[in-house]
Design an enzyme around this catalytic site. Sequence first.
Site, PDB file in Angstrom:
ATOM      1  N   SER A 157     -13.690  -3.037   9.460  1.00  0.00           N
ATOM      2  CA  SER A 157     -14.286  -3.249  10.776  1.00  0.00           C
ATOM      3  C   SER A 157     -13.535  -2.454  11.848  1.00  0.00           C
ATOM      4  CB  SER A 157     -14.262  -4.736  11.144  1.00  0.00           C
ATOM      5  OG  SER A 157     -14.949  -5.522  10.199  1.00  0.00           O
ATOM      6  N   VAL A 162      -8.373  11.432   7.650  1.00  0.00           N
ATOM      7  CA  VAL A 162      -8.466  10.350   8.622  1.00  0.00           C
ATOM      8  C   VAL A 162      -8.171   9.017   7.953  1.00  0.00           C
ATOM      9  CG1 VAL A 162      -9.971   9.150  10.267  1.00  0.00           C
ATOM     10  CG2 VAL A 162     -10.142  11.633   9.989  1.00  0.00           C
ATOM     11  N   ARG A 175       0.827  -1.205   0.000  1.00  0.00           N
ATOM     12  CA  ARG A 175       0.000   0.000   0.000  1.00  0.00           C
ATOM     13  C   ARG A 175       0.861   1.255   0.000  1.00  0.00           C
ATOM     14  NH1 ARG A 175      -2.963  -3.506   3.062  1.00  0.00           N
ATOM     15  NH2 ARG A 175      -2.224  -2.760   5.088  1.00  0.00           N
ATOM     16  N   TYR A 216       0.050   4.312  -2.424  1.00  0.00           N
ATOM     17  CA  TYR A 216      -0.115   5.690  -1.953  1.00  0.00           C
ATOM     18  C   TYR A 216       0.848   6.637  -2.671  1.00  0.00           C
ATOM     19  CZ  TYR A 216      -2.675   3.439   1.861  1.00  0.00           C
ATOM     20  OH  TYR A 216      -3.561   2.695   2.603  1.00  0.00           O
ATOM     21  N   HIS A 228     -13.546  11.330   5.818  1.00  0.00           N
ATOM     22  CA  HIS A 228     -12.765  12.549   6.019  1.00  0.00           C
ATOM     23  C   HIS A 228     -11.418  12.351   5.336  1.00  0.00           C
ATOM     24  CE1 HIS A 228     -10.463  15.708   7.886  1.00  0.00           C
ATOM     25  NE2 HIS A 228     -11.472  16.094   8.659  1.00  0.00           N
ATOM     26  N   TYR A 279     -13.314   9.200   0.351  1.00  0.00           N
ATOM     27  CA  TYR A 279     -14.464   8.829   1.171  1.00  0.00           C
ATOM     28  C   TYR A 279     -14.186   9.161   2.634  1.00  0.00           C
ATOM     29  CZ  TYR A 279     -12.111   4.601   2.901  1.00  0.00           C
ATOM     30  OH  TYR A 279     -11.239   3.737   3.498  1.00  0.00           O
ATOM     31  N   GLN A 336      -9.413  -0.868  11.775  1.00  0.00           N
ATOM     32  CA  GLN A 336      -8.860  -1.814  10.799  1.00  0.00           C
ATOM     33  C   GLN A 336      -8.404  -3.110  11.470  1.00  0.00           C
ATOM     34  OE1 GLN A 336      -5.838   0.585   8.751  1.00  0.00           O
ATOM     35  NE2 GLN A 336      -7.382   1.327   7.306  1.00  0.00           N
TER      36      GLN A 336
END
Length: 263
Positions: free
Chosen positions: A236, A99, A68, A72, A96, A94, A168
């Site tokens: 989750s 965040v 990732r 990014y 904020h 999606y 997460q």
Amino acid sequence: MSTKKGRLVNVGLGMTLGSHITPLSRHFIEQADVVFVAASNQLVEEWVKTMNEHVISLQPLYEAGKSRKTTYREMGDMIMQAVRAGNNVCGAFYGHPGVFALPPHETIRMARAEGYQAHMEPGISAEDCLYADLGIDPGSCGCAHFEANNFMFNHTKFDPSAYLVLWQVGIAGDRSLKVFDTSIEAKQVLVDMLLETYSPDHEVIVYECAVLPIEKPRMETVELQNLTSVPLLMKSTLVIPPQHKKQKNTEQVNRLLKIKDLC
């Protein structure tokens, strides 16, 4: 491509499709020369396209087995290329945008460092939805938030008389940044860590906010000792209510009572 000096604004789309975006964020999307969208739900991307026809999805940059961190970095490169080309650029993320989202922070930092105008507009995050759906007031007894792996990989101090929120949890134990789920054994390590503080039968909540208006949030209560028996996804969030009530600091209360202005 426009030759005007580039600008960047990263905005939040909120969590639930169509109902959380602010008027100002919508304005920036509508007025942008190009909009980069990061949303895991295809319907969200299609909704953004109704506000601007020049929309580029960042989701294809995610790949199985790909770090990732690489994804990014590629997102940042795409956004900054458009800014450097002189475009009025909007990043639409999606929730904020500040965040649990590295590219919005990094691209604003890079843009400002290179002399471009850049700022962030807030959006409704999963945390905001959590407070509303679960009826939690963080001011009542306190609330500490940690990303699950940040919590696991460090000696993290927390107050069991306050809410503990771990984000997460579906990737608990992952150090590769290449997976979107981890084994039950890895998640059990997190459970065992929590059992050092909380009782086995302490009830915790697995929370997932609603993405579509027709959906309902997931608010599944389970005993901590049985946590790995329920599905735990990357989206989750684990909410752990206080283990016990706070203990009054009588010494400090008495000290304050001696201050006339506070009586």
